[in-house]
Design a protein around this motif. Sequence first.
Motif, PDB file in Angstrom:
ATOM      1  N   ARG A 129       0.712  -0.572   0.242  1.00  0.00           N
ATOM      2  CA  ARG A 129      -0.210  -0.191  -0.041  1.00  0.00           C
ATOM      3  C   ARG A 129       0.347   0.835  -0.030  1.00  0.00           C
ATOM      4  NH1 ARG A 129      -4.518  -1.401   4.006  1.00  0.00           N
ATOM      5  NH2 ARG A 129      -5.829  -3.117   3.093  1.00  0.00           N
ATOM      6  N   CYS A 130       0.233   2.258  -0.079  1.00  0.00           N
ATOM      7  CA  CYS A 130       0.652   3.212  -0.391  1.00  0.00           C
ATOM      8  C   CYS A 130       0.343   4.465   0.163  1.00  0.00           C
ATOM      9  CB  CYS A 130       1.189   3.920  -2.111  1.00  0.00           C
ATOM     10  SG  CYS A 130       2.126   5.776  -1.714  1.00  0.00           S
TER      11      CYS A 130
ATOM     12  N   PHE B 268      -1.629   8.346   0.955  1.00  0.00           N
ATOM     13  CA  PHE B 268      -1.335   9.446  -0.058  1.00  0.00           C
ATOM     14  C   PHE B 268      -2.399  10.741   0.297  1.00  0.00           C
ATOM     15  CE2 PHE B 268      -4.495  11.113  -3.850  1.00  0.00           C
ATOM     16  CZ  PHE B 268      -4.257  11.138  -4.338  1.00  0.00           C
TER      17      PHE B 268
ATOM     18  N   LEU C 140      -6.613   6.444  -9.558  1.00  0.00           N
ATOM     19  CA  LEU C 140      -6.434   5.770  -9.081  1.00  0.00           C
ATOM     20  C   LEU C 140      -6.727   4.696  -8.720  1.00  0.00           C
ATOM     21  CD1 LEU C 140      -4.455   8.360  -6.564  1.00  0.00           C
ATOM     22  CD2 LEU C 140      -3.901   6.934  -9.124  1.00  0.00           C
TER      23      LEU C 140
ATOM     24  N   ARG D  65      -4.428   0.594  -3.713  1.00  0.00           N
ATOM     25  CA  ARG D  65      -3.634   0.794  -3.493  1.00  0.00           C
ATOM     26  C   ARG D  65      -3.568   2.210  -3.238  1.00  0.00           C
ATOM     27  NH1 ARG D  65       0.328  -0.305  -9.163  1.00  0.00           N
ATOM     28  NH2 ARG D  65       0.110  -2.544  -8.108  1.00  0.00           N
ATOM     29  N   TYR D  66      -3.535   2.935  -3.072  1.00  0.00           N
ATOM     30  CA  TYR D  66      -3.427   3.770  -2.575  1.00  0.00           C
ATOM     31  C   TYR D  66      -4.405   4.532  -1.336  1.00  0.00           C
ATOM     32  CZ  TYR D  66      -0.321   5.258  -6.329  1.00  0.00           C
ATOM     33  OH  TYR D  66       1.107   4.520  -6.915  1.00  0.00           O
TER      34      TYR D  66
ATOM     35  N   GLU E  10       2.978   9.250   1.920  1.00  0.00           N
ATOM     36  CA  GLU E  10       4.364   9.228   1.220  1.00  0.00           C
ATOM     37  C   GLU E  10       3.778  10.446  -0.168  1.00  0.00           C
ATOM     38  OE1 GLU E  10       5.611   5.099   0.793  1.00  0.00           O
ATOM     39  OE2 GLU E  10       3.301   4.863   1.782  1.00  0.00           O
ATOM     40  N   VAL E  11       2.587   9.930  -0.578  1.00  0.00           N
ATOM     41  CA  VAL E  11       2.771  11.313  -1.390  1.00  0.00           C
ATOM     42  C   VAL E  11       1.549  12.651  -1.325  1.00  0.00           C
ATOM     43  CG1 VAL E  11       1.074   9.645  -3.360  1.00  0.00           C
ATOM     44  CG2 VAL E  11       2.606  11.972  -4.062  1.00  0.00           C
TER      45      VAL E  11
ATOM     46  N   LEU F 241      -0.175  15.114  -3.588  1.00  0.00           N
ATOM     47  CA  LEU F 241      -0.682  15.769  -4.732  1.00  0.00           C
ATOM     48  C   LEU F 241      -1.516  17.118  -4.847  1.00  0.00           C
ATOM     49  CD1 LEU F 241      -1.758  15.361  -7.940  1.00  0.00           C
ATOM     50  CD2 LEU F 241      -4.004  14.579  -6.823  1.00  0.00           C
TER      51      LEU F 241
ATOM     52  N   LYS G 227       6.347  13.151  -1.166  1.00  0.00           N
ATOM     53  CA  LYS G 227       6.676  13.708  -2.303  1.00  0.00           C
ATOM     54  C   LYS G 227       5.290  14.528  -2.681  1.00  0.00           C
ATOM     55  CE  LYS G 227       9.386  10.616  -4.281  1.00  0.00           C
ATOM     56  NZ  LYS G 227       9.867   9.051  -5.067  1.00  0.00           N
TER      57      LYS G 227
END
Lengths: 197, 238
Positions: free
Chosen positions: B44-45, B47, B67, B71-72, B161-162, B164, B190
């Motif tokens: 997983r990530c 978001f 997306l 996963r996110y 982790e990310v 947007l 990120k």
Amino acid sequence: MSESSSSSSPTPGSTGTHVFVTVGSTRFDALVQTVLSEPVLDVLRKRGYRTLDIQCGNSDFDTSHLRRDADDHWQRAGDLETSIWRFKPSLKEDYERADLIISHAGSGTIIDVLRLRKPLIVIPNPTLLDNHQAELSDALAGLGHLRSSTVGDLPEAIEGLDKSTLVPFPQFDGSRFRELLDEEMGYQDHTSPGARR
Amino acid sequence: MTGTPGWLVAVAALTVGAILVRLYTVVTAPRTAKPSGRREAIERCSFAVFLGSGGHTSEALSLVSALDFNRYVPRTYIISEGDTLSMQKAVDLESAKAAEAPSTMPSSMRSDSRYTFVVIPRARRVHQTLLTTPFTAALSLIAAVWHITVGPLIAGPPVPEVLLLNGPGTCFVLCIATYLNRFLGLRSPKLIYIESFARVRHLSLSGKLLRPLVDRFIVQWPELVKDKRRDECHGWLV
């Protein structure tokens, strides 16, 4: 009103008879006033349109020839039946019913209308300070997806519109951003089980 | 002698020097597309996305809708104070995605209820005078630092982790808070900026502000690519 408009839905084979005009969430006095002017009404009648709906937002316009139905709702009967109102939570149904849409240059409106494959004439609002909107409509007009015009040239734009020459706008393709982010975050395969349809 | 002791001057100079060196390394760290470590498909990530209201929100949610929601996870929607419309649109997207998720998936894996909202004050309201803007901007920055820097340190939810971003101004404070994490050596998201589809030949103000700071700067019209090492265009994304 919706009953009168729906009764005049296009007959198969015709180019359709309903026009929808939208100015978005702010105001665009010149567009509303011009659409209600004789040169534009004439050319609309000549091209076979029978009903006209205008979402006028906060625009000011001359209401002397119109019948006021209710708060923020005006009508005019005749061979081009006209209905004017300010706002609705969603314009999707109005887009779907229309055979021609004349709109301000907001990107959201442009995308929504083009994805419904509706003929679109865009009039950028010259009074906006940050007029980047004209850039978008000019670029999309250059690619043939829509026609871009000015308030003054609107009659000619309607007259000269050949719907068959408009280039279909691509539908939303989420795979580009999905692959971009998946790759950035270290996923090697671009189709995870959950993303498959 | 009433002057400052020499050793104090030396310590101060060293401290300032160290801060400047750290700042320099953080700000000039290579931002080329360096993917995170390899992840397995089932990993997983976390978001986060900033919903800047109006057209910004529409475009951001359009991107998010692309997306894989399994996963996110978890997803954080950052909204401005009072922006209930953006919140409603995010809830609508979550419901739509939950409805299309394969029903064979165990309930613990389902993507519903795996999202939260974070509300931060606006850096500047429309028509707000310039005089009071520093105060509202400071409040906005404090809230951003609270959620991105302090919260994760004191056992709040971990930093995503990310992150947007697509404007407008308030997303700048999220960028600053992220840099504070990098300065302190903490985990930081990120930063990915996507310029609006409406921007064909000129960047938006937030685009110009964030371009030197974000990890990926992505535009949707090729004319906007000025420096191929920094700017990317992958066509229309929304």
